[in-house]
Write a protein that holds these residues in place. Structure first.
Motif, PDB file in Angstrom:
ATOM      1  N   GLY A 120       0.829  -1.199   0.000  1.00 26.64           N
ATOM      2  CA  GLY A 120       0.000   0.000   0.000  1.00 26.64           C
ATOM      3  C   GLY A 120       0.867   1.254   0.000  1.00 26.64           C
ATOM      4  O   GLY A 120       2.097   1.205  -0.063  1.00 26.64           O
ATOM      5  N   PHE A 121       0.205   2.389   0.098  1.00 33.91           N
ATOM      6  CA  PHE A 121       0.943   3.650   0.143  1.00 33.91           C
ATOM      7  C   PHE A 121       1.681   3.765   1.471  1.00 33.91           C
ATOM      8  O   PHE A 121       1.221   3.312   2.510  1.00 33.91           O
ATOM      9  N   LYS A 126       3.273   8.724   9.795  1.00 40.29           N
ATOM     10  CA  LYS A 126       3.033   7.643  10.762  1.00 40.29           C
ATOM     11  C   LYS A 126       4.351   6.945  11.095  1.00 40.29           C
ATOM     12  O   LYS A 126       4.625   6.658  12.265  1.00 40.29           O
ATOM     13  N   GLN A 127       5.176   6.696  10.088  1.00 42.59           N
ATOM     14  CA  GLN A 127       6.462   6.040  10.337  1.00 42.59           C
ATOM     15  C   GLN A 127       7.384   6.940  11.172  1.00 42.59           C
ATOM     16  O   GLN A 127       8.130   6.455  12.027  1.00 42.59           O
ATOM     17  N   PHE A 131       8.892   5.929  14.768  1.00 42.24           N
ATOM     18  CA  PHE A 131      10.331   5.965  14.993  1.00 42.24           C
ATOM     19  C   PHE A 131      10.667   6.843  16.190  1.00 42.24           C
ATOM     20  O   PHE A 131      11.516   6.487  17.022  1.00 42.24           O
ATOM     21  N   ALA A 132       9.983   7.981  16.310  1.00 41.04           N
ATOM     22  CA  ALA A 132      10.224   8.869  17.454  1.00 41.04           C
ATOM     23  C   ALA A 132       9.826   8.176  18.754  1.00 41.04           C
ATOM     24  O   ALA A 132      10.533   8.296  19.774  1.00 41.04           O
TER      25      ALA A 132
END
Length: 147
Positions: A120-121, A126-127, A131-132
């Protein structure tokens, strides 16, 4: 090709061969009789065409051969891609088997397989948040200590 179409085509070819032989015999007979007449008399004979029965036999033979070939053609494939793909999804391999029971060589399976298996896109925001959060939980410090 089914046995019906093969037999109709064979019968038409037999008629066509007979018509060709009859036309050859007629022309050979006509040329020898014209040569014999021209030597004995100086009367000019009109050029004769093929008899009507040979012409009709030729036309019937050609029609019969065409009919046999048309009867033996496989079912046409849909032109529109979405119709073709829908048929493959509904019927699967059973829709693309030939008379011998073998799957046609142009059968490729589900045409939407590539579209359904692609990722998907990617949501970069969100990533970045994930990660934060991973770094805040200490995921980044454990990786630097172990290495």
């Amino acid at each position: 090709m089914t046995w019906i179409s093969k037999s109709v085509t064979g019968l038409g070819l037999l008629f066509l061969a007979h018509a060709c032989y009859s036309a050859y015999e007629h022309s050979a007979l006509h040329s020898t009789s014209t040569a014999a007449l021209s030597t004995t008399s100086h009367i000019a004979t009109a050029a004769s065409s093929l008899p009507i029965d040979i012409s009709i036999e030729t036309l019937v033979a050609v029609f019969t051969v065409c009919l046999g070939l048309v009867l033996g053609t496989p079912e046409l494939r849909p032109i529109q891609w979405r119709v073709w793909a829908g048929k493959i999804e509904r019927e699967g391999e059973a829709g693309y088997t030939n008379i011998d029971g073998q799957v046609d060589k142009d059968y490729v399976g589900n045409p939407f397989r590539v579209l359904e298996s692609r990722p998907g896109f990617v949501d970069i925001r969100k990533q970045r948040k994930e990660f934060a959060a991973w770094v805040r939980e200490g995921g980044g410090s454990d990786a630097t200590i172990k290495s």
